[in-house]
Design a protein around this motif. Structure first.
Motif, PDB file in Angstrom:
ATOM      1  N   LYS A  65       0.393  -2.266 -10.464  1.00 42.23           N
ATOM      2  CA  LYS A  65       0.010  -1.235  -9.496  1.00 42.23           C
ATOM      3  C   LYS A  65      -0.918  -1.812  -8.431  1.00 42.23           C
ATOM      4  CE  LYS A  65      -2.333   3.236  -9.194  1.00 42.23           C
ATOM      5  NZ  LYS A  65      -3.383   2.837  -8.282  1.00 42.23           N
ATOM      6  N   VAL A  66      -1.891  -2.598  -8.855  1.00 45.38           N
ATOM      7  CA  VAL A  66      -2.824  -3.215  -7.909  1.00 45.38           C
ATOM      8  C   VAL A  66      -2.089  -4.201  -7.009  1.00 45.38           C
ATOM      9  CG1 VAL A  66      -4.835  -4.741  -7.712  1.00 45.38           C
ATOM     10  CG2 VAL A  66      -4.849  -2.866  -9.368  1.00 45.38           C
ATOM     11  N   ARG A  67      -1.198  -4.979  -7.590  1.00 50.92           N
ATOM     12  CA  ARG A  67      -0.413  -5.925  -6.778  1.00 50.92           C
ATOM     13  C   ARG A  67       0.410  -5.186  -5.724  1.00 50.92           C
ATOM     14  NH1 ARG A  67       1.715  -9.848 -11.619  1.00 50.92           N
ATOM     15  NH2 ARG A  67      -0.128 -11.176 -11.707  1.00 50.92           N
ATOM     16  N   GLN A  68       1.032  -4.098  -6.127  1.00 56.24           N
ATOM     17  CA  GLN A  68       1.836  -3.308  -5.190  1.00 56.24           C
ATOM     18  C   GLN A  68       0.964  -2.739  -4.084  1.00 56.24           C
ATOM     19  OE1 GLN A  68       5.299  -3.049  -5.337  1.00 56.24           O
ATOM     20  NE2 GLN A  68       4.983  -2.276  -3.268  1.00 56.24           N
ATOM     21  N   ASP A  69      -0.222  -2.246  -4.447  1.00 56.00           N
ATOM     22  CA  ASP A  69      -1.153  -1.714  -3.440  1.00 56.00           C
ATOM     23  C   ASP A  69      -1.544  -2.797  -2.433  1.00 56.00           C
ATOM     24  OD1 ASP A  69      -1.033   0.707  -4.730  1.00 56.00           O
ATOM     25  OD2 ASP A  69      -3.018   0.522  -5.687  1.00 56.00           O
ATOM     26  N   ILE A  70      -1.808  -3.997  -2.934  1.00 51.93           N
ATOM     27  CA  ILE A  70      -2.180  -5.111  -2.047  1.00 51.93           C
ATOM     28  C   ILE A  70      -1.010  -5.464  -1.140  1.00 51.93           C
ATOM     29  CG2 ILE A  70      -2.751  -7.581  -1.987  1.00 51.93           C
ATOM     30  CD1 ILE A  70      -4.377  -7.075  -4.594  1.00 51.93           C
ATOM     31  N   TYR A  71       0.194  -5.525  -1.715  1.00 53.16           N
ATOM     32  CA  TYR A  71       1.393  -5.834  -0.940  1.00 53.16           C
ATOM     33  C   TYR A  71       1.620  -4.784   0.149  1.00 53.16           C
ATOM     34  CZ  TYR A  71       6.320  -6.617   0.165  1.00 53.16           C
ATOM     35  OH  TYR A  71       7.492  -6.849   0.812  1.00 53.16           O
ATOM     36  N   ASP A  72       1.493  -3.513  -0.217  1.00 55.53           N
ATOM     37  CA  ASP A  72       1.687  -2.434   0.755  1.00 55.53           C
ATOM     38  C   ASP A  72       0.642  -2.507   1.866  1.00 55.53           C
ATOM     39  OD1 ASP A  72       3.803  -1.511  -0.771  1.00 55.53           O
ATOM     40  OD2 ASP A  72       2.644   0.084  -1.763  1.00 55.53           O
ATOM     41  N   GLU A  73      -0.567  -2.850   1.517  1.00 61.40           N
ATOM     42  CA  GLU A  73      -1.638  -2.952   2.499  1.00 61.40           C
ATOM     43  C   GLU A  73      -1.371  -4.108   3.488  1.00 61.40           C
ATOM     44  OE1 GLU A  73      -4.983  -1.677   4.383  1.00 61.40           O
ATOM     45  OE2 GLU A  73      -4.158  -0.737   2.591  1.00 61.40           O
ATOM     46  N   GLN A  74      -0.824  -5.206   2.991  1.00 63.24           N
ATOM     47  CA  GLN A  74      -0.518  -6.358   3.845  1.00 63.24           C
ATOM     48  C   GLN A  74       0.627  -6.077   4.795  1.00 63.24           C
ATOM     49  OE1 GLN A  74       0.149  -9.501   1.012  1.00 63.24           O
ATOM     50  NE2 GLN A  74      -2.033 -10.004   0.866  1.00 63.24           N
ATOM     51  N   LYS A  75       1.537  -5.201   4.418  1.00 66.69           N
ATOM     52  CA  LYS A  75       2.672  -4.867   5.275  1.00 66.69           C
ATOM     53  C   LYS A  75       2.284  -4.019   6.470  1.00 66.69           C
ATOM     54  CE  LYS A  75       6.561  -3.642   3.472  1.00 66.69           C
ATOM     55  NZ  LYS A  75       7.602  -3.007   2.666  1.00 66.69           N
ATOM     56  N   ARG A  76       1.151  -3.364   6.390  1.00 65.21           N
ATOM     57  CA  ARG A  76       0.717  -2.458   7.467  1.00 65.21           C
ATOM     58  C   ARG A  76       0.237  -3.217   8.662  1.00 65.21           C
ATOM     59  NH1 ARG A  76      -2.629   2.115   4.151  1.00 65.21           N
ATOM     60  NH2 ARG A  76      -0.967   2.595   2.743  1.00 65.21           N
TER      61      ARG A  76
END
Length: 76
Positions: A65-76
């Protein structure tokens, strides 16, 4: 056969002995004391968080979940 010698020594005596050491030895002693303090604090911290309530699956899910949150944040 080993004999143990036990003497009483004050903090001031220890400090005087330390001050009489060469600089390299004082630095070495300082690092060793720091390592011991860090080990002690880490042990206390690990003991605080020790629990049987968390399974490996729960931990893995949270990590993902944390990895996904970090990935989503980087895509922005």
């Amino acid at each position: 056969m080993k004999a143990a010698l036990q003497i009483e020594i004050t903090f001031e005596q220890i400090l005087a002995l330390i001050k009489s050491l060469p600089k390299k030895e004082r630095i070495k002693l300082s690092k060793e004391l720091e390592r011991e303090i860090i080990d002690s604090k880490l042990s206390k911290l690990l003991e605080t968080f020790k629990t049987d309530e968390l399974s490996l699956e729960t931990i893995d899910a949270e990590v993902e979940k944390v990895r996904q949150d970090i990935y989503d944040e980087q895509k922005r």
